[in-house]
Design a protein around this motif. Structure first.
Motif, PDB file in Angstrom:
ATOM      1  N   ASP A 275      18.497  23.713  37.370  1.00 43.20           N
ATOM      2  CA  ASP A 275      17.749  24.837  37.936  1.00 43.20           C
ATOM      3  C   ASP A 275      18.346  25.306  39.265  1.00 43.20           C
ATOM      4  O   ASP A 275      17.706  26.054  40.007  1.00 43.20           O
ATOM      5  N   ASP A 276      19.585  24.856  39.551  1.00 40.78           N
ATOM      6  CA  ASP A 276      20.207  25.211  40.834  1.00 40.78           C
ATOM      7  C   ASP A 276      21.510  25.980  40.648  1.00 40.78           C
ATOM      8  O   ASP A 276      22.355  26.010  41.544  1.00 40.78           O
ATOM      9  N   LEU A 277      21.673  26.625  39.505  1.00 43.10           N
ATOM     10  CA  LEU A 277      22.913  27.351  39.239  1.00 43.10           C
ATOM     11  C   LEU A 277      22.947  28.670  40.009  1.00 43.10           C
ATOM     12  O   LEU A 277      21.934  29.359  40.152  1.00 43.10           O
ATOM     13  N   VAL A 278      24.141  29.018  40.485  1.00 36.98           N
ATOM     14  CA  VAL A 278      24.375  30.305  41.135  1.00 36.98           C
ATOM     15  C   VAL A 278      25.695  30.854  40.585  1.00 36.98           C
ATOM     16  O   VAL A 278      26.722  30.171  40.653  1.00 36.98           O
ATOM     17  N   VAL A 279      25.678  32.064  40.058  1.00 38.24           N
ATOM     18  CA  VAL A 279      26.914  32.695  39.566  1.00 38.24           C
ATOM     19  C   VAL A 279      27.670  33.234  40.765  1.00 38.24           C
ATOM     20  O   VAL A 279      27.199  34.128  41.472  1.00 38.24           O
ATOM     21  N   ARG A 280      28.873  32.681  40.987  1.00 39.46           N
ATOM     22  CA  ARG A 280      29.697  33.097  42.124  1.00 39.46           C
ATOM     23  C   ARG A 280      31.075  33.504  41.605  1.00 39.46           C
ATOM     24  O   ARG A 280      31.785  32.701  40.998  1.00 39.46           O
ATOM     25  N   THR A 281      31.419  34.754  41.829  1.00 40.59           N
ATOM     26  CA  THR A 281      32.724  35.243  41.374  1.00 40.59           C
ATOM     27  C   THR A 281      33.083  36.502  42.152  1.00 40.59           C
ATOM     28  O   THR A 281      32.258  37.037  42.907  1.00 40.59           O
ATOM     29  N   GLU A 282      34.315  36.951  41.973  1.00 41.72           N
ATOM     30  CA  GLU A 282      34.780  38.195  42.587  1.00 41.72           C
ATOM     31  C   GLU A 282      35.544  39.014  41.571  1.00 41.72           C
ATOM     32  O   GLU A 282      36.213  38.461  40.694  1.00 41.72           O
ATOM     33  N   ARG A 283      35.437  40.320  41.693  1.00 46.20           N
ATOM     34  CA  ARG A 283      36.249  41.249  40.909  1.00 46.20           C
ATOM     35  C   ARG A 283      37.021  42.140  41.887  1.00 46.20           C
ATOM     36  O   ARG A 283      36.425  42.669  42.829  1.00 46.20           O
ATOM     37  N   SER A 284      38.310  42.274  41.635  1.00 54.57           N
ATOM     38  CA  SER A 284      39.148  43.154  42.450  1.00 54.57           C
ATOM     39  C   SER A 284      39.428  44.431  41.665  1.00 54.57           C
ATOM     40  O   SER A 284      39.721  44.377  40.467  1.00 54.57           O
ATOM     41  N   LEU A 285      39.339  45.566  42.355  1.00 61.28           N
ATOM     42  CA  LEU A 285      39.440  46.861  41.679  1.00 61.28           C
ATOM     43  C   LEU A 285      40.526  47.717  42.317  1.00 61.28           C
ATOM     44  O   LEU A 285      40.686  47.731  43.541  1.00 61.28           O
ATOM     45  N   TRP A 286      41.252  48.415  41.463  1.00 64.03           N
ATOM     46  CA  TRP A 286      42.227  49.411  41.907  1.00 64.03           C
ATOM     47  C   TRP A 286      41.994  50.678  41.089  1.00 64.03           C
ATOM     48  O   TRP A 286      41.836  50.620  39.867  1.00 64.03           O
ATOM     49  N   ALA A 287      41.983  51.812  41.756  1.00 63.71           N
ATOM     50  CA  ALA A 287      41.892  53.101  41.072  1.00 63.71           C
ATOM     51  C   ALA A 287      43.126  53.920  41.447  1.00 63.71           C
ATOM     52  O   ALA A 287      43.395  54.129  42.641  1.00 63.71           O
TER      53      ALA A 287
END
Length: 291
Positions: A275-287
């Motif tokens: 019950d202690d999960l945390v979704v941690r991530t990053e997305r890098s974007l280029w346009a």
């Protein structure tokens, strides 16, 4: 993103991955569900000069980007391209279920091949978690440059790796296990997927694009109280199963045993029951725009 994430969405198969496309498809679907808000935010951020009518989704997987783009641009049609016929069939099933079949065209293709299929002349090309799998990224980027309509936009969305979920002191018998798994997987991917984590800005410019915008999206979603704890638990389980495939050979016997206890879907130490999960991530974007 993605979001993946993971096909062209050609994720390099990890060793000891008995489920292949089916397991990856489940992970991509969970990624799309958990990160739906972030994916929608990315589509809203795109620096478009007009609403696109023709969109190509390169490395579409099971359709996270495809459906976000269809929602964002109600007048658009999307050509969804992937190497996996199973993923494309899953995408078509979703399109039929959502009443969007007439706005989606699927194309099975390997974009590492020198000759690409006819994908039209789209005003927007979207590639999420797929470009780093290309065997020759500069050639692929030149192919996209020739594909997109003059004045059109190319959006590249990349992720550093699979998300993290556990507290630093977890599990109790092997604190820091998740970070050690990621470190081992990073070494595997450095050999097999060398362009993961690359800076795509200079490569886009070298391919003839004008870089218009860059952005990093940081994701931090607590499972507790989110109303999606069960879904995030399944997402964590699917992600760590995939992580195991890339990390297993480099882990100690003790770490591998602890990881397998986390991956036991019905066991008392299963990650799905935490019950202690945390979704941690990053997305890098280029346009980037074609002149």
């Amino acid at each position: 993103m993605t979001q993946a994430h993971q096909p062209q969405h050609h994720h390099t198969p990890a060793p000891h991955d008995p489920d292949g496309d089916a397991a990856l498809a489940e992970l991509l679907d969970l990624d799309a569900e958990v990160l739906a808000e972030q994916i929608a935010d990315i589509t809203a951020w795109l620096p478009l000069t007009a609403e696109p009518r023709r969109i190509v989704d390169l490395g579409c997987g099971t359709g996270a980007g495809t459906f976000a783009l269809l929602d964002r641009f109600p007048g658009a049609h999307v050509t969804a391209v992937d190497t996996s016929s199973e993923h494309l069939e899953r995408l078509r099933e979703k399109a039929r279920a959502r009443g969007l079949a007439d706005r989606v065209r699927t194309v099975r293709a390997d974009l590492d091949e020198p000759a690409w299929p006819d994908l039209g002349s789209p005003e927007l090309v979207w590639a999420s978690a797929s470009m780093h799998h290309m065997a020759d990224p500069p050639r692929a980027l030149r192919g996209v440059h020739d594909l997109v309509a003059p004045g059109g936009l190319f959006a590249v969305v990349e992720l550093a790796g699979l998300p993290r979920f556990l507290p630093e002191d977890a599990p109790a018998d092997r604190p820091g296990l998740e970070e050690r798994c990621h470190a081992a997987a990073d070494r595997f991917h450095a050999e097999h997927v060398p362009h993961r984590g690359a800076d795509w800005g200079p490569m886009l410019t070298a391919a003839g694009f004008a870089l218009e915008a860059e952005r990093t999206v940081t994701v931090n979603i607590e499972a507790a109280g989110s109303g999606r704890a069960a879904t995030i638990g399944r997402y964590a389980l699917a992600s760590l199963r995939r992580l195991r495939g890339a990390a297993a050979e480099a882990l100690s016997a003790e770490d591998l045993a602890a990881l397998d206890r986390l991956l036991g879907a019905g066991g008392p130490q299963s990650i799905a029951h935490r019950d202690d999960l945390v979704v941690r991530t990053e997305r890098s974007l280029w346009a980037a725009r074609r002149a």
